[in-house]
Design an enzyme around this catalytic site. Structure first.
Site, PDB file in Angstrom:
ATOM      1  N   ALA A 707     -13.091   4.813  24.244  1.00  0.00           N
ATOM      2  CA  ALA A 707     -14.057   3.794  24.523  1.00  0.00           C
ATOM      3  C   ALA A 707     -13.730   2.666  25.386  1.00  0.00           C
ATOM      4  O   ALA A 707     -14.070   2.245  26.226  1.00  0.00           O
ATOM      5  CB  ALA A 707     -14.987   3.614  23.285  1.00  0.00           C
ATOM      6  N   ASP A 733      -2.891   8.871  26.883  1.00  0.00           N
ATOM      7  CA  ASP A 733      -3.702   9.118  25.658  1.00  0.00           C
ATOM      8  C   ASP A 733      -3.332  10.644  25.448  1.00  0.00           C
ATOM      9  O   ASP A 733      -3.479  11.534  26.331  1.00  0.00           O
ATOM     10  CB  ASP A 733      -4.970   8.921  25.991  1.00  0.00           C
ATOM     11  CG  ASP A 733      -5.954   8.684  24.628  1.00  0.00           C
ATOM     12  OD1 ASP A 733      -5.743   9.431  23.655  1.00  0.00           O
ATOM     13  OD2 ASP A 733      -6.757   7.879  24.469  1.00  0.00           O
ATOM     14  N   ARG A 744     -20.239   6.702  23.778  1.00  0.00           N
ATOM     15  CA  ARG A 744     -19.521   5.373  24.267  1.00  0.00           C
ATOM     16  C   ARG A 744     -18.614   5.589  25.428  1.00  0.00           C
ATOM     17  O   ARG A 744     -18.325   4.626  25.967  1.00  0.00           O
ATOM     18  CB  ARG A 744     -18.601   5.061  22.922  1.00  0.00           C
ATOM     19  CG  ARG A 744     -19.649   5.011  21.730  1.00  0.00           C
ATOM     20  CD  ARG A 744     -18.700   4.537  20.428  1.00  0.00           C
ATOM     21  NE  ARG A 744     -17.596   5.442  20.402  1.00  0.00           N
ATOM     22  CZ  ARG A 744     -17.251   6.446  19.930  1.00  0.00           C
ATOM     23  NH1 ARG A 744     -18.483   7.154  19.981  1.00  0.00           N
ATOM     24  NH2 ARG A 744     -16.289   6.923  19.878  1.00  0.00           N
ATOM     25  N   LYS A 757      -8.252  13.496  27.672  1.00  0.00           N
ATOM     26  CA  LYS A 757      -8.969  12.149  27.961  1.00  0.00           C
ATOM     27  C   LYS A 757      -8.100  11.401  29.196  1.00  0.00           C
ATOM     28  O   LYS A 757      -9.054  11.003  30.150  1.00  0.00           O
ATOM     29  CB  LYS A 757      -8.952  11.154  26.559  1.00  0.00           C
ATOM     30  CG  LYS A 757      -9.770  11.850  25.496  1.00  0.00           C
ATOM     31  CD  LYS A 757      -9.660  10.732  24.355  1.00  0.00           C
ATOM     32  CE  LYS A 757     -10.962  10.942  23.358  1.00  0.00           C
ATOM     33  NZ  LYS A 757     -11.087   9.675  22.390  1.00  0.00           N
ATOM     34  N   ASP A 805      -6.865   2.503  18.851  1.00  0.00           N
ATOM     35  CA  ASP A 805      -7.900   2.617  17.577  1.00  0.00           C
ATOM     36  C   ASP A 805      -6.957   2.579  16.405  1.00  0.00           C
ATOM     37  O   ASP A 805      -7.561   2.754  15.377  1.00  0.00           O
ATOM     38  CB  ASP A 805      -8.734   3.674  17.644  1.00  0.00           C
ATOM     39  CG  ASP A 805      -7.910   5.227  17.778  1.00  0.00           C
ATOM     40  OD1 ASP A 805      -6.484   4.954  17.386  1.00  0.00           O
ATOM     41  OD2 ASP A 805      -8.391   6.034  17.657  1.00  0.00           O
ATOM     42  N   ASN A 806      -5.678   2.239  16.391  1.00  0.00           N
ATOM     43  CA  ASN A 806      -5.017   2.104  14.893  1.00  0.00           C
ATOM     44  C   ASN A 806      -4.092   0.915  15.070  1.00  0.00           C
ATOM     45  O   ASN A 806      -3.429   0.591  16.192  1.00  0.00           O
ATOM     46  CB  ASN A 806      -4.525   3.486  14.622  1.00  0.00           C
ATOM     47  CG  ASN A 806      -3.077   3.785  15.549  1.00  0.00           C
ATOM     48  OD1 ASN A 806      -2.023   3.327  15.197  1.00  0.00           O
ATOM     49  ND2 ASN A 806      -3.669   4.516  16.463  1.00  0.00           N
ATOM     50  N   CYS A 861      -6.627   6.326 -11.301  1.00  0.00           N
ATOM     51  CA  CYS A 861      -7.497   6.888 -12.462  1.00  0.00           C
ATOM     52  C   CYS A 861      -9.031   6.842 -12.311  1.00  0.00           C
ATOM     53  O   CYS A 861      -9.756   7.435 -12.990  1.00  0.00           O
ATOM     54  CB  CYS A 861      -6.924   6.200 -13.772  1.00  0.00           C
ATOM     55  SG  CYS A 861      -7.244   4.540 -13.645  1.00  0.00           S
TER      56      CYS A 861
END
Length: 1285
Positions: A707, A733, A744, A757, A805-806, A861
């Protein structure tokens, strides 16, 4: 050879039929412009019409015939004109006959292809549908069927007064989501009541038309789905009705089904008797931001955008991607070369064409579900009544005031937005009417808290568990639920709070006479709507009120720009043109006009009109810069969404912005602004030719083409970046295009799904500007690809732009830019929020210098035994899905592929994890091995019993409801929720849905065919009921982890080794009974495929577990957001972020700017909030007369010896006591034998001692040196690079 695009028809009827009735070629990668621009895949009219033809009569080849298309274009205009001119069906006729106009067009267009085919050639349009053995009898049969169909529809309309029959017929004519493979679309019956339905039903209903007309609903069921098809919740739809801003023709009083006034821009105000479905696959990320109700309002909204220069096109692009019902493009002007610097849909071939007509084809490609229309004549006030929102980008103040008065006084009010971009200056004005209701101010979910105690006081003190901080504020309204003891609070009545603290608040209520609080309870914020009273433009110009600030260093700037834009409007009105760039006379005239206006303001006048700023404003007044268009396109696009939906707080009412810091630092000669007959003339008029040359010769690396990457590539192409002989743009990419990207990532089309991409984006960017020198790579940027992105690659770059994006990838690129001292332009988005960060060598801190705190993770837990919200249930469900269907089958295959190696590894590990792995493998190949689909059903049924009955029974056996902790406190105290086991019932659709999804996926892992009968609820229920479920016997010695710090559920045992040996022996016996080719098929979780049953199983697991713990359940879409870890994303915030970054790019490539010229930005379009600040400078370390920062790297050439390196540092007053390379120590002053290495060269020493293998593309070696000064104080020095090539 490509087919020429069809003409853009001006008559609204023509636009209507073009968009809805042209046949649909079923060619995914349709190459011709006609197919990509003018076909509507949501309305396969001909698919329905010719379904009556026997299968043997249809052709397999569905390639569209170009001669047929040309013939259709030839015959279509007169047919449409004939239709629109029949008085019986004209706009002046009554509404019921207006509704019949599509019927006539339907009939004519149904016969048209066949008439053309018969009287011209078999190679025409009929070849697309009917075989070459076309005969006249078949033509007659089809014609008779069509005539009978139309006649019957007309008869029904007369009988039922048009309403129902027309809605049934229009079912085939309105755009709707085509069922994907494995889906069936049914028609629902009319729902004439307002009873509330389950909001979690699988109905994808859109915006429901207003009025008293009964709303039919559109049911969608995937084949095999056991969820009952039902209409969308009427309560929710009713809410949409009450707030829906779509309206009837202002004079007709008819329902929304009426056709709009002839000749107006909205030729098809077709009603919502069959509301269009929301394509959840396409809009999944947007749905995570807006929700279904907002999306339903959007798909019923008609929007006008006037002015198709760069700003107008960017606004239209964002609205089309958002999925409104229709966007009408209005512009009376023609494309000029000047426009090519800001409008991504124009090419040089469009010069001389009307701007709206030149834009419509490419904008329509963005979303075929949105009707994109044009209006090229003078706009009148009355035409505005066809829209819910109108946006003006190139309108004079006088005309804007006239239009705004009409919109403000219209009933209901029409949202009015006036916006302009003038060089590096921009403005927005919003007026949504005298009373506009904001249903959701910020878009956040209501805050909640888990109650720990409530006092019997006046006022009462409410304390919550310290699991999470409360986000309540004084004055908030809250409701209570599940409170034990003080049950008076469970009445659902909103109550006001005060004295809000991190874990407590005071309730403005007397609870002294209430019951005593015992346990439990949830407190939930009640979000209140907000009513805003907008002033019309005429009044707001005189009394603007408070301006929305963006940059607090320019606190006094908005009032000055308010004056400047009024002065510019008067200049254009008086002179008939914009000021000429570089003209001091024009600039002085603008200053004079501004001074006169300021003098007339009385007490409201400014002390200083800032002639220098007004001069800069005048020089760039004619230009629409692409970064500014992108930025304001995002802002205004979001305001339109707010106007149509009531979601988020509108901009109230003026917003002004400037980025004069982006101008070159050196003074420019007036001649530098003159146009050179280039597509960049508008940009040159602001920045001059020298900076334009720097832009064109820049070498830019864009990391990511999602995007953000698509927006960046569009912006860079329009700016001319890397378009010169010396320039180059590299984009990389490693991802491929998916359907959910298309809402987007606007450079992609549906026929690009599955393609790389970066390749598609690069091709699209090159089509925007053919001069762009771009290379597309498909490599991930990381340590493993340093042979691709090597030293020479980084050293050659002018600037790096992140579109990632990370965080991990961002940190790696940051380190590379830090190492090679390259500017990094960083940005990111999260829903309506976005941020930008400038990383400039030696001026700012790097990206990794500050980190966000890690997200809080729920204890293991809690997730596995004590969940108290749906997130815990979904986290557990995702974990179980991966364990059952991916990890265990993969472990089985690992064992079967190499049994001896696998078992030896397990023996060597000898721990609880190895034991658990072997147990799962053995269980899968022995007790739970499936040979038939009936075995899979048995497995699924027993899993249900294990998960939702037996485990819960064991838990409450181990910890009864009255259990206490070691301190004597109740074990089942907040936030723990006491569970209850489920009793399986095949009549419970949720239970059966889980078994079906689990059995189908289990069958896939074993390669077992799935029978059709599993999709029949009755037969599946019979099969499930035949499964024998053994009785459960609780274990007295069961160990259940309750330690919140525990990281594993496996418990070690002293006899693990013996157990492992026993398990291996049993596995060998099982393997002997398997064929050597037997392998399982692990299933990797895929959230975006609704036909694969992955989300069905995860939602089933989570919701059944939620029932165990009395936690509210969620529908599959919400489950997808949480379990799929979907990041909310919308096009508007992406456009805003990239526009802001590209404004900073001007500064970077110009050079010479100071740190105070740069801006980091955080923005939240939902509020709206803009916060701009100077970047933080890097930390400076000083030693003697030297200083350095994290940006510095000390370089030694010619591969010095260890002694030479130590002497070089000694000369700087630094005593090196340790030198390392990687994790290996090359030298330490405490080791006497290291002195023997003094005369060895550093690279040789690293290769010998550290065993470093230096690749051929590497020219240097990095070492880390620990130093101290003469006073034995440690000194942190920069990294040292030893160059040897």
């Amino acid at each position: 050879m490509e087919a020429k695009p069809p003409p853009v028809y001006q008559n609204p009827s023509e636009t209507y039929f073009l968009n809805y009735f042209l046949l649909e070629p079923k060619v995914q990668n349709a190459p011709n412009h006609f197919t990509s621009s003018y076909t509507n895949p949501h309305c396969p009219l001909y698919t329905h019409l010719f379904s009556i033809i026997p299968k043997s009569k249809t052709l397999k080849n569905t390639e569209p015939n170009k001669n047929a298309i040309a013939s259709l274009q030839k015959f279509l205009p007169p047919i449409l004109t004939f239709t629109s001119q029949i008085p019986f069906f004209s706009s002046s006729a009554s509404p019921k006959f207006q509704l019949m106009r599509p019927l006539l067009g339907f009939w004519l267009l149904a016969l048209l292809p066949l008439i053309i085919s018969y009287f011209t050639s078999r190679d025409l349009l009929a070849d697309h549908i009917i075989s070459n053995s076309f005969d006249f009898s078949l033509f007659v049969k089809i014609a008779i069927v069509v005539v009978v169909f139309v006649a019957g529809a007309v008869a029904l309309m007369v009988r039922f007064r048009c309403g129902r029959a027309c809605s049934r017929l229009l079912h085939y004519m309105l755009p709707r989501k085509r069922p994907s493979e494995g889906e069936v679309v049914e028609e629902g019956t009319e729902n004439n009541n307002n009873s509330s339905n389950n909001s979690g039903s699988n109905s994808g209903g859109g915006v429901v038309g207003g009025g008293a007309a009964a709303a039919s609903f559109h049911k969608k069921c995937r084949i095999g789905s056991l969820t009952a098809c039902s209409p969308s919740g009427a309560a929710e739809d009713s809410a949409v009705n009450n707030t829906d801003r779509s309206r009837d023709d202002k004079n007709s009083g008819s329902s929304n089904n009426s056709i709009s006034v002839e000749g107006g821009p909205s030729d098809m105000a077709l009603g919502d008797s069959n509301p269009p479905e929301i394509d959840e696959d396409l809009h999944s990320r947007q749905l995570a931001v807006y929700g279904r109700e907002t999306m339903r309002k959007l798909v019923g909204s008609n929007v006008l955008v006037s002015g198709m220069q760069g700003l107008g096109v960017d606004i239209a692009k964002n609205l089309i991607l958002a999925g409104v019902k229709s966007v009408t493009l209005h512009d009376e002007g023609n494309v000029e070369l000047w426009d090519l610097s800001s409008n991504f849909v124009f090419s040089e071939n469009d010069i001389g064409k009307n701007r709206a007509e030149a834009s419509v084809a490419k904008l329509q490609e963005l979303n075929n579900a949105v009707l994109v229309r044009t209006l090229t004549t003078t706009l009148t006030r009355e035409q505005l009544s066809d829209f819910q929102a109108v946006v003006f980008t190139e309108t004079s103040l006088e005309k804007a005031v006239e239009f705004n008065d009409y919109c403000h006084n219209h009933q209901p009010a029409i949202a009015f937005i006036k916006t302009e971009v003038r060089g590096l200056f921009g403005s927005v004005f919003c007026d949504f009417g005298p009373e506009f209701t904001v249903t959701d101010v910020d878009g956040n979910d209501p805050h909640t808290g888990i109650i720990a105690s409530i006092s019997n006081d006046n006022p009462a003190l409410v304390s919550c568990v310290d699991d999470e901080r409360l986000e309540f504020q004084d004055g908030d309204l809250v409701v209570f639920s599940e409170v034990h003891g003080m049950t008076e609070l469970n009445d659902g009545k909103p109550r006001k709070i005060k004295n809000a603290r991190a874990y407590s608040f005071t309730l403005e209520e007397d609870t002294t006479k209430y019951g005593t609080y015992e346990k439990g309870g949830i407190v939930t914020q009640v979000k209140q709507p907000k009513v805003l009273n907008f002033k019309p433009l005429r009044e707001a110009l005189r009394d603007p009120g408070d301006f929305l600030l963006s940059d607090f260093s320019k606190f006094d700037r908005p009032p000055l720009l308010h004056l400047a834009f009024q002065a510019l409007d008067k200049f254009v009105s008086d002179v008939g043109r914009f000021p000429v760039a570089g003209s001091e006379d024009d600039a002085q005239k603008l200053v004079s006009i501004a001074s006169d206006i300021n003098g007339s303001l009385g007490d409201g006048r400014l002390n200083d009109v800032n002639p220098k700023l007004l001069r800069q404003f005048a020089f760039g007044a004619r230009a629409v810069l692409n970064p500014m268009a992108a930025m304001f396109g995002g802002i205004v696009g979001q305001e339109v969404v707010k106007a149509c939906s009531g979601k988020f707080h509108p901009l109230y009412q003026f917003f002004y912005f400037d980025s004069v810091e982006s101008l070159p630092t050196e003074p420019l000669d007036p001649n530098d602004f003159r146009p050179i007959n280039s597509r960049y003339d508008a940009q040159i008029s602001v920045f001059g030719q020298k900076l334009q040359k720097k832009l064109e010769d820049a070498k830019v690396f864009v990391v990511g083409s999602g995007a953000l990457g698509c927006e960046f590539l569009k912006n860079l192409a329009l700016m001319g970046v890397s378009c010169g002989s010396q320039g180059k743009l590299t984009v990389t990419d490693d991802d491929v295009i998916e359907k959910s990207n298309l809402s987007r990532q606007f450079l992609f089309r549906d026929w690009n799904i599955g393609q790389a991409k970066s390749t598609v984006a690069a091709s699209a960017a090159a089509s925007i500007n053919p001069c762009l020198n771009i290379e597309a790579l498909q490599n991930r940027v990381g340590p493993e690809t340093e042979n691709v992105f090597h030293d020479a690659f980084w050293e050659n770059m002018s600037v790096v732009i992140n579109a990632l994006d990370n965080v991990n990838a961002r940190l790696y690129v940051d380190q590379r830019c830090l190492y090679f001292q390259k500017p990094l332009l960083e940005s990111g988005t999260l829903g309506a929020k976005c941020n930008t960060q400038m990383v400039i060598p030696h001026l700012t801190e790097n990206y990794g210098a500050s980190r966000d705190p890690p997200e809080k993770q729920a204890p293991m837990c809690t997730v596995h035994s004590f969940p108290h919200n749906i997130d815990h249930c979904l986290t557990w469900a995702r974990s179980e899905f991966e364990g059952l269907l991916e990890k265990t089958p993969a472990e089985v295959n690992a064992y079967l592929s190499n049994p001896s190696e696998y078992t030896n590894a397990m023996r060597n590990a000898g721990d609880a994890q190895a034991r658990d792995n072997l147990e799962r493998v053995l269980e899968c190949l022995d007790k739970e091995k499936c040979d038939t689909f009936e075995d899979c059903i048995t497995w699924a049924r027993l899993k249900f019993e294990d998960y939702f009955a037996n485990r819960v029974k064991q838990l409450i056996y181990t910890f009864p409801e009255d259990a206490s902790t070691s301190t004597g406190a109740p074990f089942w105290s907040a936030p723990k929720r006491f569970p209850h086991p489920l009793q399986f019932s095949s009549s419970d659709i949720g239970h059966l849905q889980f078994v079906m999804a689990a059995s189908i996926l289990r069958a896939e892992t074993f390669g077992i065919p799935i029978p059709d009968w599993v999709k029949n609820p009755k037969k599946l229920a019979e099969a499930v009921d035949s499964v024998i479920v053994p009785d459960f016997q609780p274990k007295k010695d069961a160990k259940i982890v309750t330690d919140e710090k525990a990281t594993t559920l496996s418990t070690a045992s002293i006899d693990d080794a013996a157990v492992i040996n026993d398990l291996i022996t049993k596995l060998e016996r099982c393997r002997a009974n398997l064929s050597s080719e037997f392998r399982m098929r692990p299933i990797q979780f895929e959230k975006d495929d609704d036909t694969n049953y992955h989300m069905d199983m995860i939602a089933g697991l989570a919701n059944m577990r939620a029932r165990n713990y009395s936690i509210p359940e969620v529908d599959k879409l919400k489950a997808k957001f949480i379990a799929g870890r979907i990041i909310p994303a919308i096009a508007t915030s992406t456009a805003l972020a990239t526009g802001l970054v590209c404004l900073e790019l001007y500064k970077v490539l110009d050079g010479g700017h100071k740190v105070e010229d740069y801006r980091n930005t955080f923005a939240n379009l939902a509020l709206p909030l803009f916060s701009m600040a100077e970047p933080v400078p890097p930390k400076v370390i000083k030693h003697q007369d030297m200083s350095w920062t994290v940006w510095d790297r000390w370089i030694l050439k010619d591969n010095p010896t260890l002694r030479e390196l130590l002497d070089w540092l000694k000369a700087k007053g630094l005593n090196a006591y340790s030198i390392s390379c990687g994790s290996c120590l090359l030298y330490n002053s405490m080791f006497p034998r290291h002195k023997d290495r003094m005369d060895k060269r550093m690279v040789d020493l690293a290769e010998e001692v550290a065993k470093v293998e230096i690749p051929s593309y590497r020219r240097h070696l990095d070492v880390v040196v620990a130093c101290e000064d003469d006073d034995d104080n440690d000194i942190d020095i920069p990294q040292i690079s030893i160059y040897f090539r």
